[in-house]
Design a protein around this motif. Sequence first.
Motif, PDB file in Angstrom:
ATOM      1  N   ASN A  70       0.791  -1.126  -0.052  1.00 16.32           N
ATOM      2  CA  ASN A  70      -0.212   0.070  -0.092  1.00 16.32           C
ATOM      3  C   ASN A  70       0.722   1.265  -0.053  1.00 16.32           C
ATOM      4  OD1 ASN A  70      -1.942  -2.238   1.400  1.00 16.32           O
ATOM      5  ND2 ASN A  70      -3.289  -0.358   0.439  1.00 16.32           N
ATOM      6  N   ASP A 129      -7.664  -2.595  -2.751  1.00 23.43           N
ATOM      7  CA  ASP A 129      -6.889  -3.018  -1.764  1.00 23.43           C
ATOM      8  C   ASP A 129      -7.290  -4.869  -1.437  1.00 23.43           C
ATOM      9  OD1 ASP A 129      -4.681  -3.197   0.096  1.00 23.43           O
ATOM     10  OD2 ASP A 129      -5.919  -2.468   1.735  1.00 23.43           O
ATOM     11  N   GLU A 130      -6.609  -5.642  -1.329  1.00 24.19           N
ATOM     12  CA  GLU A 130      -7.086  -7.199  -1.060  1.00 24.19           C
ATOM     13  C   GLU A 130      -8.004  -7.435  -2.036  1.00 24.19           C
ATOM     14  OE1 GLU A 130      -5.155  -8.324   1.187  1.00 24.19           O
ATOM     15  OE2 GLU A 130      -4.704  -6.531   2.479  1.00 24.19           O
ATOM     16  N   ARG A 246       5.328  -3.880  10.182  1.00 20.12           N
ATOM     17  CA  ARG A 246       4.378  -3.148  11.004  1.00 20.12           C
ATOM     18  C   ARG A 246       4.483  -2.927  12.197  1.00 20.12           C
ATOM     19  NH1 ARG A 246      -0.122  -4.954   7.910  1.00 20.12           N
ATOM     20  NH2 ARG A 246      -0.062  -3.684   6.373  1.00 20.12           N
TER      21      ARG A 246
HETATM   22 MG   LIG Z   1      -1.901  -3.738   2.521  1.00 16.58          MG
END
Ligand SMILES: [Mg+2]
Length: 301
Positions: A70, A129-130, A246
């Motif tokens: 992303n 996204d996804e 993350r």
């Molecule tokens: Mg992502």
Amino acid sequence: MIDYLREENIDENLIRQVKVYRKKNKAYENRRIRKPQYKFYGKEVLEEALAALLAGKNLLLTGAKATGKNVLAENLAYIFNRPVYNVSMHVNTDAASLVGADTFKDGEVVFRKGPIYKAAEEGGFAILDEINMAKNEAISVLHASLDYRKIIDLAGYDQIEIDPNTRFIGTMNYGYIGTRELNEALASRFMIIHVPSITYENLDKLLRDTFPRLKQKYRKAFIDLFESLRLKSENNEISSRSVDLRGLIGAIETMEIGLSPYKALQIGLVNKSFDDFERELILDTLRSKFPEDIEESIFDE
Ligand SMILES: [Mg+2]
Ligand SMILES: Nc1ncnc2c1ncn2[C@@H]1O[C@H](COP(=O)(O)OP(=O)(O)OP(=O)(O)O)[C@@H](O)[C@H]1O
């Protein structure tokens, strides 16, 4: 943004073409053109993505969790100076939520445009996204948008022509439980880039840029910890749950607030595993890198 491409050592020929593109497609006021919070680090992947987008292609970014898919997509939109439309795809995503649908407003039927419609009008970058999580029926409305036809064909409405600057960037994670395969017809409409997990050098650069006050010795220790976990996961000693960039970044942010590194790494990385035995193994690795009590501050004043 061009400085960033130079810093990343991006091929000059590509940079030149990006500049030509930006000049030809003048920026206009749009609050959806946003400077991304993070830079993406990874020269090869960036070059592949820039070339494909310059060729007018749509991109599918695949890879493990927290590899920056992303972040990359947002940086690409910013490099091309285009407005971003983020669409989270899930099992209940349907054609209407993507393209739009009739709704009632003040007693009248009006068409409420969905994110794909708006991106198509403005020449925006739609980040799907996804994308693999959506059902095929929902996705099929995009087929004509994604191939040479460049139209949105919504049953019962006029066909909508897509602005030539429009790009679709799908992201897709594999490895999570519950992720689905992408069907062949859809995959065929994208250029597919496998986003690898960040290199040692780039992780060092990322942490230096994100946490300029973090002392070098601790930066190295965090990278060392992350790399050991990655290695253990590759050797199947532990799962990939704690190999979470993350989580590492979140842990360091929590240390900035004042939590001890040991505890912050526990809540950011170790506790990502819900298996007692595995958590002990991860904790052993953590203990070997960080004492429970560090006397000094890990940040420069
Ligand atoms: Mg992502
Ligand atoms: N190569 C990279 N360059 C810059 N940041 C990165 C990179 N890899 C991971 N990160 C960092 O990891 C975090 C997660 O990034 P992002 O949300 O883009 O991952 P993702 O690949 O979309 O993950 P997921 O598949 O779980 O959705 C961010 O904080 C980001 O800065």
